[in-house]
Design a protein around this motif. Structure first.
Motif, PDB file in Angstrom:
ATOM      1  N   TRP A 126       0.826  -1.212   0.000  1.00  0.00           N
ATOM      2  CA  TRP A 126       0.000   0.000   0.000  1.00  0.00           C
ATOM      3  C   TRP A 126       0.859   1.261   0.000  1.00  0.00           C
ATOM      4  O   TRP A 126       0.390   2.342  -0.367  1.00  0.00           O
ATOM      5  N   ARG A 127       2.131   1.142   0.362  1.00  0.00           N
ATOM      6  CA  ARG A 127       3.014   2.299   0.436  1.00  0.00           C
ATOM      7  C   ARG A 127       3.435   2.801  -0.950  1.00  0.00           C
ATOM      8  O   ARG A 127       4.051   3.863  -1.057  1.00  0.00           O
ATOM      9  N   ARG A 128       3.110   2.042  -1.999  1.00  0.00           N
ATOM     10  CA  ARG A 128       3.396   2.460  -3.367  1.00  0.00           C
ATOM     11  C   ARG A 128       2.073   2.836  -4.033  1.00  0.00           C
ATOM     12  O   ARG A 128       1.205   1.978  -4.213  1.00  0.00           O
ATOM     13  N   PRO A 129       1.874   4.100  -4.385  1.00  0.00           N
ATOM     14  CA  PRO A 129       0.560   4.580  -4.837  1.00  0.00           C
ATOM     15  C   PRO A 129      -0.082   3.760  -5.954  1.00  0.00           C
ATOM     16  O   PRO A 129      -1.276   3.444  -5.874  1.00  0.00           O
ATOM     17  N   MET A 130       0.681   3.407  -6.986  1.00  0.00           N
ATOM     18  CA  MET A 130       0.081   2.677  -8.107  1.00  0.00           C
ATOM     19  C   MET A 130      -0.319   1.260  -7.697  1.00  0.00           C
ATOM     20  O   MET A 130      -1.371   0.761  -8.111  1.00  0.00           O
ATOM     21  N   LEU A 131       0.517   0.618  -6.891  1.00  0.00           N
ATOM     22  CA  LEU A 131       0.156  -0.717  -6.403  1.00  0.00           C
ATOM     23  C   LEU A 131      -1.052  -0.634  -5.469  1.00  0.00           C
ATOM     24  O   LEU A 131      -1.933  -1.501  -5.500  1.00  0.00           O
ATOM     25  N   ARG A 132      -1.107   0.401  -4.656  1.00  0.00           N
ATOM     26  CA  ARG A 132      -2.230   0.542  -3.743  1.00  0.00           C
ATOM     27  C   ARG A 132      -3.544   0.633  -4.514  1.00  0.00           C
ATOM     28  O   ARG A 132      -4.537  -0.010  -4.160  1.00  0.00           O
ATOM     29  N   LEU A 133      -3.570   1.412  -5.572  1.00  0.00           N
ATOM     30  CA  LEU A 133      -4.789   1.546  -6.369  1.00  0.00           C
ATOM     31  C   LEU A 133      -5.186   0.217  -7.004  1.00  0.00           C
ATOM     32  O   LEU A 133      -6.364  -0.146  -7.044  1.00  0.00           O
ATOM     33  N   ALA A 134      -4.193  -0.534  -7.472  1.00  0.00           N
ATOM     34  CA  ALA A 134      -4.474  -1.832  -8.090  1.00  0.00           C
ATOM     35  C   ALA A 134      -4.996  -2.830  -7.065  1.00  0.00           C
ATOM     36  O   ALA A 134      -5.916  -3.605  -7.341  1.00  0.00           O
ATOM     37  N   ILE A 135      -4.426  -2.806  -5.866  1.00  0.00           N
ATOM     38  CA  ILE A 135      -4.869  -3.721  -4.811  1.00  0.00           C
ATOM     39  C   ILE A 135      -6.280  -3.365  -4.362  1.00  0.00           C
ATOM     40  O   ILE A 135      -7.105  -4.252  -4.076  1.00  0.00           O
ATOM     41  N   GLN A 136      -6.596  -2.069  -4.300  1.00  0.00           N
ATOM     42  CA  GLN A 136      -7.956  -1.661  -3.963  1.00  0.00           C
ATOM     43  C   GLN A 136      -8.963  -2.205  -4.969  1.00  0.00           C
ATOM     44  O   GLN A 136     -10.061  -2.643  -4.588  1.00  0.00           O
ATOM     45  N   ALA A 137      -8.586  -2.218  -6.240  1.00  0.00           N
ATOM     46  CA  ALA A 137      -9.463  -2.796  -7.263  1.00  0.00           C
ATOM     47  C   ALA A 137      -9.620  -4.295  -7.043  1.00  0.00           C
ATOM     48  O   ALA A 137     -10.702  -4.864  -7.235  1.00  0.00           O
ATOM     49  N   LEU A 138      -8.537  -4.935  -6.614  1.00  0.00           N
ATOM     50  CA  LEU A 138      -8.554  -6.368  -6.342  1.00  0.00           C
ATOM     51  C   LEU A 138      -9.568  -6.703  -5.247  1.00  0.00           C
ATOM     52  O   LEU A 138     -10.272  -7.717  -5.312  1.00  0.00           O
ATOM     53  N   MET A 139      -9.641  -5.858  -4.243  1.00  0.00           N
ATOM     54  CA  MET A 139     -10.581  -6.088  -3.149  1.00  0.00           C
ATOM     55  C   MET A 139     -12.019  -6.119  -3.654  1.00  0.00           C
ATOM     56  O   MET A 139     -12.875  -6.821  -3.097  1.00  0.00           O
ATOM     57  N   GLU A 140     -12.279  -5.360  -4.698  1.00  0.00           N
ATOM     58  CA  GLU A 140     -13.634  -5.286  -5.242  1.00  0.00           C
ATOM     59  C   GLU A 140     -13.983  -6.502  -6.081  1.00  0.00           C
ATOM     60  O   GLU A 140     -15.117  -6.981  -6.050  1.00  0.00           O
ATOM     61  N   ILE A 141     -13.009  -7.028  -6.834  1.00  0.00           N
ATOM     62  CA  ILE A 141     -13.315  -8.107  -7.781  1.00  0.00           C
ATOM     63  C   ILE A 141     -13.088  -9.496  -7.206  1.00  0.00           C
ATOM     64  O   ILE A 141     -13.541 -10.480  -7.792  1.00  0.00           O
TER      65      ILE A 141
END
Length: 226
Positions: A126-141
């Motif tokens: 989560w400390r890397r902005p682009m990875l954090r956004l991708a992981i947040q999307a992962l939580m949804e799908i």
């Protein structure tokens, strides 16, 4: 190797199977997003110092297995386990699940191939902005993922506020007296580390409300120092 059983191990203390990756001071470490505090206090680093050859061999084997892991292969391996629970599974007890964006597809494949299993993933990515956004999307799908932002005394109030704003659950370690997040939310005392309740993490009846496996709302877990 693609047809081989993915490397995984039974972790008695948490009561579930897990896969690992190279950690901390390993030359091939996956801990690209670790804080200074995390590196300085990682107990796996002590093992690497005491048993350098054995740990290096294990790191290489774990990483080689992770790079070719498939959801179907892991499902087949877990479906053969009859004496131990496989409904909950841990990524990673050592190392980082989301070293790069390439790891996102692996996790999606595993989650999709094992829809009735819950995958528990504390992460510092989560400390890397682009990875954090991708992981947040992962939580949804992938509703069977339980992803928590790993935090420690190096986490700032601004970072905690950002995690709150984006709906992240968190797992904190490093100060037994800090029973609230930096933004004032109560933390849930982990029964495994605070009460020495070994195996609690793998019990489907435990920690589903307010704990690590509560997917209904953001939760904040407090690991006692050990």
């Amino acid at each position: 190797m693609t047809k081989a059983t993915p490397l995984h191990r039974w972790c008695k203390d948490i009561g579930m199977f897990a896969v690992d990756r190279p950690h901390g001071i390993s030359p091939i470490s996956s801990c690209m997003h670790a804080t200074k505090y995390c590196i300085q206090t990682c107990y796996n680093n002590a093992f690497s110092i005491m048993y350098p050859e054995a740990m290096a061999n294990r790191d290489r084997a774990n990483e080689a297995s992770w790079l070719v892991i498939t959801g179907d292969a892991l499902k087949a391996a877990l479906d053969r386990k009859y004496k131990r629970q496989t409904d909950r599974f841990r990524f990673m007890t050592r190392g980082e699940a989301f070293k790069t964006h390439d790891d996102l597809e692996r996790v999606i494949d595993i989650a999709d191939s094992n829809p009735d299993r819950i995958f528990w993933i504390p992460t510092k990515a989560w400390r890397r902005p682009m990875l954090r956004l991708a992981i947040q999307a992962l939580m949804e799908i992938c509703p069977n993922l339980r992803i928590l932002a790993s935090t420690d005394p190096n986490t700032t109030p601004e970072e905690q506020a950002m995690l709150d704003e984006n709906g992240w659950s968190t797992m904190f370690y490093g100060n037994d007296d800090q029973l609230e997040t930096l933004t004032g939310s109560d933390r849930y005392k982990c029964p495994k580390t605070w009460s020495h309740d070994l195996g609690a993490c793998g019990d489907p009846k435990r920690c589903s409300s307010g704990g690590c496996f509560d997917n209904s709302r953001p939760v904040h877990i407090h690991l006692k120092e050990h």
